[in-house]
Scaffold this motif. Structure first.
Motif, PDB file in Angstrom:
ATOM      1  N   SER A  16      26.457   6.071  69.079  1.00 47.11           N
ATOM      2  CA  SER A  16      25.518   6.899  68.328  1.00 47.11           C
ATOM      3  C   SER A  16      25.848   6.735  66.850  1.00 47.11           C
ATOM      4  N   SER A  18      24.799   7.755  62.745  1.00 47.15           N
ATOM      5  CA  SER A  18      24.122   8.617  61.798  1.00 47.15           C
ATOM      6  C   SER A  18      24.030   7.860  60.485  1.00 47.15           C
ATOM      7  N   GLN A  70      26.407  12.652  70.276  1.00 52.56           N
ATOM      8  CA  GLN A  70      25.286  12.403  69.380  1.00 52.56           C
ATOM      9  C   GLN A  70      25.716  12.705  67.951  1.00 52.56           C
ATOM     10  N   THR A  76      28.895  15.778  64.519  1.00 49.01           N
ATOM     11  CA  THR A  76      28.955  15.033  65.771  1.00 49.01           C
ATOM     12  C   THR A  76      29.049  16.068  66.872  1.00 49.01           C
TER      13      THR A  76
END
Length: 89
Positions: A16, A18, A70, A76
């Motif tokens: 995942s 960001s 995620q 997180t």
């Protein structure tokens, strides 16, 4: 290039990303995070260095493994194999 080499050695099952940090799970459900830790979103004390350039294993508890993770812009979040939710940042 260093990050790619490190990730390939971990046998990654899920990743995942960001805007400024990332998290991944290996096939043994171990959690690794890296990137900007300005808001504590990596889950460890960065000791005044807000950048972690290579994935670092996060140990929640010896008996907890992470099923899902995620990354958000400043956090997180995840769920352990026991159904316990957690959030960093």
């Amino acid at each position: 290039i260093t990050l790619n080499k490190y990730l390939s050695s971990l046998n990654i099952n899920f990743i995942s990303l960001s805007e400024n940090h990332g998290a991944c799970l290996d096939y043994k459900k171990n959690l690794y995070t890296w990137g900007d830790d300005t808001f504590g979103q990596l889950g460890f004390n960065s000791d005044n260095n807000n950048i972690c350039s290579v994935p670092k294993k996060i140990v929640l508890n010896d008996s907890f493994f992470v099923n899902k993770v995620q990354c958000g812009k400043f956090f997180t979040a995840g769920i352990t194999s026991d159904g316990i939710g957690f959030k960093f940042g």
